[in-house]
Design a protein around this motif. Sequence first.
Motif, short mmCIF file in Angstrom:
data_model
loop_
_atom_site.label_atom_id
_atom_site.label_comp_id
_atom_site.label_asym_id
_atom_site.label_seq_id
_atom_site.Cartn_x
_atom_site.Cartn_y
_atom_site.Cartn_z
N GLY A 48 0.77 -1.23 0.00
CA GLY A 48 0.00 0.00 0.00
C GLY A 48 0.80 1.28 0.00
O GLY A 48 0.22 2.36 -0.09
N ILE A 49 2.13 1.22 0.09
CA ILE A 49 2.90 2.45 0.17
C ILE A 49 2.77 3.27 -1.12
O ILE A 49 2.68 4.49 -1.08
N GLU A 50 2.72 2.62 -2.25
CA GLU A 50 2.55 3.31 -3.53
C GLU A 50 1.20 4.03 -3.57
O GLU A 50 1.11 5.16 -4.01
N GLU A 51 0.19 3.35 -3.08
CA GLU A 51 -1.15 3.95 -3.06
C GLU A 51 -1.17 5.19 -2.17
O GLU A 51 -1.75 6.21 -2.52
N LYS A 52 -0.52 5.11 -1.02
CA LYS A 52 -0.45 6.25 -0.11
C LYS A 52 0.27 7.43 -0.77
O LYS A 52 -0.18 8.58 -0.66
N LEU A 53 1.37 7.15 -1.42
CA LEU A 53 2.11 8.21 -2.11
C LEU A 53 1.25 8.87 -3.19
O LEU A 53 1.22 10.10 -3.29
N GLU A 54 0.56 8.07 -3.96
CA GLU A 54 -0.28 8.61 -5.03
C GLU A 54 -1.42 9.47 -4.46
O GLU A 54 -1.78 10.49 -5.03
N ILE B 262 -1.36 11.19 -1.63
CA ILE B 262 -0.78 12.47 -1.17
C ILE B 262 -0.45 13.36 -2.36
O ILE B 262 -0.77 14.55 -2.37
N ILE B 263 0.17 12.79 -3.38
CA ILE B 263 0.50 13.57 -4.58
C ILE B 263 -0.77 14.13 -5.20
O ILE B 263 -0.82 15.29 -5.61
N LEU C 63 -3.49 15.00 -3.73
CA LEU C 63 -4.03 16.09 -2.92
C LEU C 63 -3.36 17.43 -3.24
O LEU C 63 -3.90 18.49 -2.96
N LYS C 64 -2.14 17.37 -3.79
CA LYS C 64 -1.36 18.56 -4.13
C LYS C 64 -1.23 19.52 -2.95
O LYS C 64 -1.57 20.70 -3.06
N PRO C 65 -0.74 19.04 -1.81
CA PRO C 65 -0.60 19.95 -0.66
C PRO C 65 0.49 20.99 -0.92
O PRO C 65 1.39 20.77 -1.73
N ASP C 66 0.38 22.12 -0.24
CA ASP C 66 1.39 23.17 -0.37
C ASP C 66 2.72 22.71 0.21
O ASP C 66 3.77 23.15 -0.25
N ALA C 67 2.68 21.86 1.21
CA ALA C 67 3.90 21.35 1.84
C ALA C 67 3.63 20.03 2.52
O ALA C 67 2.51 19.75 2.93
N VAL C 68 4.68 19.23 2.62
CA VAL C 68 4.63 17.97 3.36
C VAL C 68 5.66 18.09 4.47
O VAL C 68 6.85 18.27 4.20
N HIS C 69 5.20 18.04 5.71
CA HIS C 69 6.10 18.12 6.86
C HIS C 69 6.51 16.71 7.26
O HIS C 69 5.68 15.82 7.37
N VAL C 70 7.81 16.53 7.49
CA VAL C 70 8.36 15.24 7.88
C VAL C 70 8.93 15.40 9.29
O VAL C 70 9.80 16.24 9.53
N GLY C 71 8.44 14.59 10.20
CA GLY C 71 8.84 14.69 11.61
C GLY C 71 10.31 14.37 11.86
O GLY C 71 10.94 13.64 11.10
N VAL C 72 10.80 14.90 12.95
CA VAL C 72 12.20 14.67 13.34
C VAL C 72 12.42 13.23 13.78
O VAL C 72 13.56 12.78 13.86
N LEU D 80 8.10 12.46 -3.51
CA LEU D 80 7.18 13.59 -3.37
C LEU D 80 7.77 14.85 -4.00
O LEU D 80 7.06 15.60 -4.67
N GLU D 81 9.06 15.08 -3.80
CA GLU D 81 9.71 16.24 -4.42
C GLU D 81 9.69 16.12 -5.95
O GLU D 81 9.47 17.12 -6.64
N ALA D 82 9.91 14.92 -6.47
CA ALA D 82 9.89 14.71 -7.92
C ALA D 82 8.51 15.02 -8.49
O ALA D 82 8.38 15.40 -9.66
N ALA D 83 7.48 14.88 -7.66
CA ALA D 83 6.11 15.18 -8.07
C ALA D 83 5.79 16.66 -7.89
O ALA D 83 4.66 17.09 -8.13
#
Length: 96
Positions: free
Chosen positions: A40-46, A48-49, A51-60, A84-87
Motif C-alpha cells: 500500500g505504500i505506492e497507493e499512499k504516495l499517489e 498524497i500527490i 491532494l497537491k498539498p502546499d507542503a509535506v512536513h516530515v517529523g524529526v 514527493l519532491e519529484a512530483a
Amino acid sequence: MRAFNTKSGAFARYGEEPLELEAYWSCNGCGDCRFEHQAGIEEKLERIIGLKPDAVHVGVCVKHRTQDGQVVTCKTIEEICERLEAAGLTIVEGTH
C-alpha cells in the motif's frame, strides 16, 4: 498535532495563514520497511500527490544518531521524500 494547531515549531512559518491538515501518515517504526515490504505504500504516495498539498512536513522522528554521532535519516523516508519532491511537492523537515 499541537504544533500544527498552535502554529508553533516548524508550523510557525505560516504566520496568520489559515492551515488545513490534508493527510497524516505515520511510520511503523524501524525494521524491514523498504518499499517492497510495505503493501500500500505506492497507493499512499499517489493519494498524497493527488491532494497537491502546499507542503509535506516530515517529523524529526525519522532521524537518528549513529554510535559515532552522525545524524542519519531513515532510507525509506528519504525515498518517500524524493518521490514527493519529484512530483513537485515541497518537503519541510520538522514538525515541532
